[in-house]
Design a protein around this motif. Structure first.
Motif, PDB file in Angstrom:
ATOM      1  N   VAL A  99       0.877  -1.169   0.000  1.00  0.00           N
ATOM      2  CA  VAL A  99       0.000   0.000   0.000  1.00  0.00           C
ATOM      3  C   VAL A  99       0.913   1.217   0.000  1.00  0.00           C
ATOM      4  N   VAL A 100       0.760   2.105  -0.973  1.00  0.00           N
ATOM      5  CA  VAL A 100       1.711   3.182  -1.204  1.00  0.00           C
ATOM      6  C   VAL A 100       1.130   4.543  -0.835  1.00  0.00           C
ATOM      7  N   VAL A 101       2.021   5.525  -0.790  1.00  0.00           N
ATOM      8  CA  VAL A 101       1.662   6.935  -0.630  1.00  0.00           C
ATOM      9  C   VAL A 101       2.126   7.650  -1.896  1.00  0.00           C
ATOM     10  N   ILE A 102       1.270   8.482  -2.484  1.00  0.00           N
ATOM     11  CA  ILE A 102       1.619   9.151  -3.739  1.00  0.00           C
ATOM     12  C   ILE A 102       1.193  10.617  -3.715  1.00  0.00           C
ATOM     13  N   ASN A 103       1.760  11.369  -4.643  1.00  0.00           N
ATOM     14  CA  ASN A 103       1.181  12.657  -4.997  1.00  0.00           C
ATOM     15  C   ASN A 103       0.019  12.382  -5.948  1.00  0.00           C
ATOM     16  N   PRO A 104      -1.095  13.093  -5.809  1.00  0.00           N
ATOM     17  CA  PRO A 104      -2.260  12.769  -6.644  1.00  0.00           C
ATOM     18  C   PRO A 104      -2.038  12.973  -8.132  1.00  0.00           C
ATOM     19  N   ASN A 105      -0.980  13.668  -8.520  1.00  0.00           N
ATOM     20  CA  ASN A 105      -0.713  13.873  -9.951  1.00  0.00           C
ATOM     21  C   ASN A 105       0.270  12.849 -10.519  1.00  0.00           C
ATOM     22  N   ASN A 106       0.607  11.825  -9.731  1.00  0.00           N
ATOM     23  CA  ASN A 106       1.526  10.785 -10.213  1.00  0.00           C
ATOM     24  C   ASN A 106       1.082   9.432  -9.657  1.00  0.00           C
ATOM     25  N   MET A 107       0.414   8.650 -10.499  1.00  0.00           N
ATOM     26  CA  MET A 107      -0.152   7.382 -10.049  1.00  0.00           C
ATOM     27  C   MET A 107       0.707   6.169 -10.391  1.00  0.00           C
ATOM     28  N   ASN A 108       1.918   6.378 -10.855  1.00  0.00           N
ATOM     29  CA  ASN A 108       2.731   5.254 -11.325  1.00  0.00           C
ATOM     30  C   ASN A 108       2.889   4.156 -10.283  1.00  0.00           C
ATOM     31  N   ASP A 109       3.251   4.533  -9.061  1.00  0.00           N
ATOM     32  CA  ASP A 109       3.466   3.525  -8.021  1.00  0.00           C
ATOM     33  C   ASP A 109       2.162   2.815  -7.655  1.00  0.00           C
ATOM     34  N   LEU A 110       1.073   3.547  -7.668  1.00  0.00           N
ATOM     35  CA  LEU A 110      -0.234   2.965  -7.333  1.00  0.00           C
ATOM     36  C   LEU A 110      -0.650   1.908  -8.353  1.00  0.00           C
ATOM     37  N   MET A 111      -0.150   2.006  -9.582  1.00  0.00           N
ATOM     38  CA  MET A 111      -0.559   1.101 -10.652  1.00  0.00           C
ATOM     39  C   MET A 111       0.270  -0.188 -10.694  1.00  0.00           C
ATOM     40  N   HIS A 112       1.238  -0.325  -9.791  1.00  0.00           N
ATOM     41  CA  HIS A 112       2.027  -1.554  -9.700  1.00  0.00           C
ATOM     42  C   HIS A 112       1.084  -2.727  -9.433  1.00  0.00           C
ATOM     43  N   GLU A 113       1.339  -3.878 -10.076  1.00  0.00           N
ATOM     44  CA  GLU A 113       0.404  -5.009 -10.005  1.00  0.00           C
ATOM     45  C   GLU A 113       0.260  -5.583  -8.598  1.00  0.00           C
ATOM     46  N   LYS A 114       1.258  -5.410  -7.744  1.00  0.00           N
ATOM     47  CA  LYS A 114       1.156  -5.942  -6.382  1.00  0.00           C
ATOM     48  C   LYS A 114       0.829  -4.872  -5.353  1.00  0.00           C
ATOM     49  N   VAL A 115       0.526  -3.680  -5.814  1.00  0.00           N
ATOM     50  CA  VAL A 115       0.041  -2.617  -4.927  1.00  0.00           C
ATOM     51  C   VAL A 115      -1.478  -2.677  -4.918  1.00  0.00           C
ATOM     52  N   CYS A 116      -2.049  -2.777  -3.748  1.00  0.00           N
ATOM     53  CA  CYS A 116      -3.497  -2.970  -3.643  1.00  0.00           C
ATOM     54  C   CYS A 116      -4.208  -1.777  -3.035  1.00  0.00           C
ATOM     55  N   GLY A 117      -3.464  -0.710  -2.710  1.00  0.00           N
ATOM     56  CA  GLY A 117      -4.150   0.437  -2.155  1.00  0.00           C
ATOM     57  C   GLY A 117      -3.266   1.655  -2.007  1.00  0.00           C
ATOM     58  N   LEU A 118      -3.926   2.753  -1.688  1.00  0.00           N
ATOM     59  CA  LEU A 118      -3.301   4.057  -1.443  1.00  0.00           C
ATOM     60  C   LEU A 118      -3.507   4.422   0.008  1.00  0.00           C
TER      61      LEU A 118
END
Length: 249
Positions: free
Chosen positions: A72-91
Motif C-alpha cells: 500500500v503506497v503513498v503518492i502525490n495525486p498527480n503521479n499514479m505510477n506507483d499505485l498502478m504496480h500489479e502488487k500494490v493494492c491500495g493508497l
C-alpha cells in the motif's frame, strides 16, 4: 492461510517526507518481516508505506518481488505510477496531525481506485476521521481504516457515528492496540462496538510490525496474542478469508 495486512519496512535514519513525526534509527527489512510471518504461520504480508518516507515508495516496491508480499503506497495525486504496480493494492493517506485533504485533487486517483478495485487507507484520529469519510462517501471506493479508527476514551462515543456509514464499502484493521490509550480491554471494547455496527467480514488483522515508537513495549508475538484476545471467537475469519480480495491474494 493467515494474512497480516499491516507492517512497515525501512532503513535506519532515512526520511523523505517534508515533515516527520518520527524517524527510526534501526533497519526493519523485508527479510526480517518474512521471518516473522514464517514463525507465526502467516502466508502473506502487506507492506504499508510509513509516513516518514513520504512518496518515495522505492524500498517497499523492491520488496514486492517476493510473491508473499503486497503493498500500500503513498503518492502525490498527480503521479499514479506507483499505485498502478500489479502488487500494490491500495493508497494510504497518512493524516495524523494533518489537515483534511481536498479530494477534488484526487478525482483521477479515486476513479482509478474504483475501476481497479483497489482501496484507500486512512490513518487519522477518530474525531477528524469521520469528516474525511463523509467527503469520500460520494466516490464509491473501498475505504480501509487503520488501527480501529484511533479512538481515545474521550472520543469512544463517536464510534456510534459509523452507523451513518453502514452502506459504504468500509473496512477496519484490528491492529495497533497500544496506540489506543495503551489499554487492551479498551481496544476490545472498540472492536466490539464496531462489530455491532458492521459485519465481521469488514475486519482484517495487522501486526503493525515493527511497532514504531513502541518498540520497547511490543513485538510480533505479543501483537498477535493481543489480537487473539481482542478478536476472540472471530480470530480465524479475520486472519484468513477477510483480507484475500482486498489485498489481491
Amino acid at each position: 492461510m493467515y494474512i497480516d495486512t499491516h507492517a512497515h519496512i525501512f532503513r535506519a535514519n532515512e526520511s523523505a517526507a517534508k515533515v516527520v513525526r518520527y524517524v527510526p534509527n534501526y533497519d526493519a527489512s523485508a527479510k526480517e518481516y518474512l521471518a516473522n510471518l514464517k514463525a507465526f504461520n502467516f502466508s502473506y504480508g502487506v507492506l504499508i508505506q510509513p509516513s516518514f518516507l513520504g512518496v518515495d515508495n522505492s524500498y517497499l516496491l523492491n520488496a514486492l518481488e517476493n510473491d508473499n508480499l503486497r503493498g500500500v503506497v503513498v503518492i502525490n495525486p498527480n503521479n499514479m505510477n506507483d499505485l498502478m504496480h500489479e502488487k500494490v493494492c491500495g493508497l494510504r493517506l497518512n493524516l495524523i496531525g494533518k489537515d483534511k485533504p481536498d479530494f477534488n485533487d484526487y478525482k483521477d486517483v479515486l476513479a482509478y481506485l474504483k475501476e481497479s478495485k483497489k482501496h484507500i487507507e486512512l490513518h487519522k484520529e477518530l474525531d477528524k476521521l469521520l469528516l474525511v469519510i463523509e467527503d469520500l462517501a460520494k466516490y464509491d471506493v473501498k475505504i480501509m481504516i487503520d488501527h480501529l479508527a484511533r479512538p481515545s476514551k474521550d472520543t469512544f462515543k463517536l464510534l456510534d457515528e459509523f452507523s451513518n456509514f453502514k452502506d459504504l464499502d468500509i473496512y477496519f484493521k484490528v491492529s495497533g492496540f497500544y496506540r489506543l490509550d495503551d489499554d487492551l480491554a479498551f481496544s476490545k471494547d472498540v472492536f466490539d462496538k464496531l462489530k455491532d455496527i458492521f459485519s465481521i467480514k469488514r475486519f482484517v488483522y495487522g501486526s503493525d510490525w515493527p511497532h514504531t515508537n513502541y518498540e520497547n513495549l511490543i513485538n510480533y508475538e505479543k501483537a498477535f496474542n493481543d489480537f487473539c484476545f481482542v478478536a476472540g471467537e472471530h480470530k480465524d475469519i479475520i486472519l484468513k478469508d477477510n483480507a484475500k480480495e482486498l489485498f489481491f491474494i
